[in-house]
Design a protein around this motif. Sequence first.
Motif, short mmCIF file in Angstrom:
data_model
loop_
_atom_site.label_atom_id
_atom_site.label_comp_id
_atom_site.label_asym_id
_atom_site.label_seq_id
_atom_site.Cartn_x
_atom_site.Cartn_y
_atom_site.Cartn_z
N ALA A 61 0.84 -1.21 0.00
CA ALA A 61 0.00 0.00 0.00
C ALA A 61 0.87 1.26 0.00
N VAL A 62 0.26 2.38 -0.39
CA VAL A 62 0.93 3.68 -0.39
C VAL A 62 0.53 4.41 0.89
N TRP A 63 1.53 4.82 1.70
CA TRP A 63 1.26 5.43 2.99
C TRP A 63 1.68 6.90 2.97
N PRO A 64 1.12 7.71 3.86
CA PRO A 64 1.46 9.15 3.89
C PRO A 64 2.96 9.36 4.08
N GLU A 65 3.54 10.25 3.25
CA GLU A 65 4.98 10.50 3.32
C GLU A 65 5.38 11.16 4.63
N ASP A 66 4.50 11.94 5.21
CA ASP A 66 4.87 12.72 6.40
C ASP A 66 4.68 11.94 7.69
N ILE A 67 4.33 10.63 7.59
CA ILE A 67 4.18 9.83 8.80
C ILE A 67 5.49 9.09 9.07
N GLY A 68 6.08 9.37 10.22
CA GLY A 68 7.23 8.60 10.64
C GLY A 68 8.58 9.18 10.27
N HIS A 69 8.62 10.35 9.63
CA HIS A 69 9.91 10.90 9.24
C HIS A 69 10.41 11.95 10.23
N GLU A 70 9.55 12.51 11.02
CA GLU A 70 9.96 13.49 12.02
C GLU A 70 9.70 12.92 13.40
N SER A 71 10.78 12.83 14.21
CA SER A 71 10.66 12.15 15.50
C SER A 71 9.69 12.84 16.44
N GLY A 72 9.48 14.14 16.27
CA GLY A 72 8.59 14.85 17.17
C GLY A 72 7.13 14.81 16.76
N GLN A 73 6.87 14.30 15.57
CA GLN A 73 5.51 14.29 15.05
C GLN A 73 4.73 13.13 15.63
N ARG A 74 3.60 13.42 16.24
CA ARG A 74 2.78 12.37 16.83
C ARG A 74 1.83 11.80 15.79
N LEU A 75 1.50 10.54 15.98
CA LEU A 75 0.60 9.86 15.05
C LEU A 75 -0.80 10.46 15.19
N ARG A 76 -1.44 10.79 14.06
CA ARG A 76 -2.77 11.40 14.06
C ARG A 76 -3.77 10.53 13.30
N CYS A 77 -5.01 10.56 13.73
CA CYS A 77 -6.09 9.91 13.00
C CYS A 77 -6.37 10.73 11.74
N GLN A 78 -6.45 10.09 10.60
CA GLN A 78 -6.68 10.81 9.35
C GLN A 78 -8.16 11.06 9.07
N VAL A 79 -9.01 10.65 10.03
CA VAL A 79 -10.43 10.97 9.91
C VAL A 79 -10.75 12.22 10.72
N CYS A 80 -10.32 12.26 12.00
CA CYS A 80 -10.67 13.39 12.87
C CYS A 80 -9.49 14.27 13.23
N GLY A 81 -8.25 13.82 12.97
CA GLY A 81 -7.07 14.63 13.26
C GLY A 81 -6.54 14.52 14.67
N GLN A 82 -7.16 13.71 15.53
CA GLN A 82 -6.72 13.59 16.92
C GLN A 82 -5.42 12.79 17.01
N HIS A 83 -4.60 13.15 18.04
CA HIS A 83 -3.39 12.37 18.31
C HIS A 83 -3.79 10.98 18.77
N LEU A 84 -2.94 10.00 18.41
CA LEU A 84 -3.30 8.61 18.69
C LEU A 84 -2.23 7.88 19.50
N LEU A 85 -2.68 7.02 20.40
CA LEU A 85 -1.83 6.01 21.02
C LEU A 85 -2.15 4.65 20.40
N TYR A 86 -3.45 4.42 20.21
CA TYR A 86 -3.92 3.19 19.57
C TYR A 86 -4.51 3.57 18.22
N ALA A 87 -4.21 2.76 17.22
CA ALA A 87 -4.74 3.06 15.88
C ALA A 87 -4.88 1.78 15.08
N SER A 88 -5.69 1.85 14.05
CA SER A 88 -5.78 0.79 13.06
C SER A 88 -5.15 1.31 11.77
N GLU A 89 -4.28 0.50 11.18
CA GLU A 89 -3.79 0.79 9.84
C GLU A 89 -4.78 0.17 8.87
#
Length: 288
Positions: A61-89
């Motif tokens: 699959a093709v994944w967002p380029e901006d996910i995982g490249h910056e150590s300070g960037q927190r994982l966000r839900c791509q539906v609501c934009g909230q920061h995530l600890l638990y997520a489904s890929e």
Amino acid sequence: MTDTHLPTVTPAEAKTFTGEDLVVVADIYVEPGHGAAALHEDQAGPSIELDILHPELRDNAVWPEDIGHESGQRLRCQVCGQHLLYASEAVHKPSNRGLFIGRECAHHIHGLRGLTTLDMKRLKQRLHTRQRFHKLAKDRPRLAPVIEWARGSESHYIARDIVSRFGEGRKLSFKQWRLLAKLHRGSLERAKREAQWAEEKAGAPALVEGRQEIEGVILKIDERETDWGWVHKITLKMDNANVVWGSLPSALSNCDKGDRVAFTATVQLSDKDEHFGFFKRPSKARVA
């Protein structure tokens, strides 16, 4: 994951997706305080746990380029934009694009499997277990190969139980760690012996049936219960690398593992291995 570049899934698009469009390919837990870079190799130690459900679909699959490249960037839900600890890929099947969806948003998408409370608990516990083992290997590197062996499916059941207790958060005694090291050494020695025996068997002639003189070294002595009481059985390695098994002759009752003995017996070949057989009616037994 593939390097092909496609537009990232937007929140507006994500809200139009249904369970028929999406496939959950992995469940994720990211430890608090760690960014999306944890999705890639984290040199500082484990900070993410995944349950990969569809590895091939996930990798292609093709994944967002901006996910995982910056150590300070927190994982966000791509539906609501909230920061995530638990997520489904999830992968959008029509476009083969991947996106990260939070637990609540996943449950609101009709027909999509979302993380359960049990899933979340299991992921978090597994990460904490990995962190304990990672710290142990870092603090005591000489124990690292022992721990790796003990956690494997081929290890001794006592070793697996010991490391399982440690992974659950219990403190283990010095005696337990010594036992682990002893079991590991025994496993290495056994594997070495088995490799040597396999090599010897490969060049050995087929075992001959019938009444014959047998001479070799006792590999093992077992005690077995029969209709006539308890008897001792021996496994004996012959000089030509073949192995036979049968009752210990009474004249050799004082012998032990590693002793060299000889006797006359009738040999019957195993139907599973041409280099293994059973002997009976031993006579003229002696220490060789």
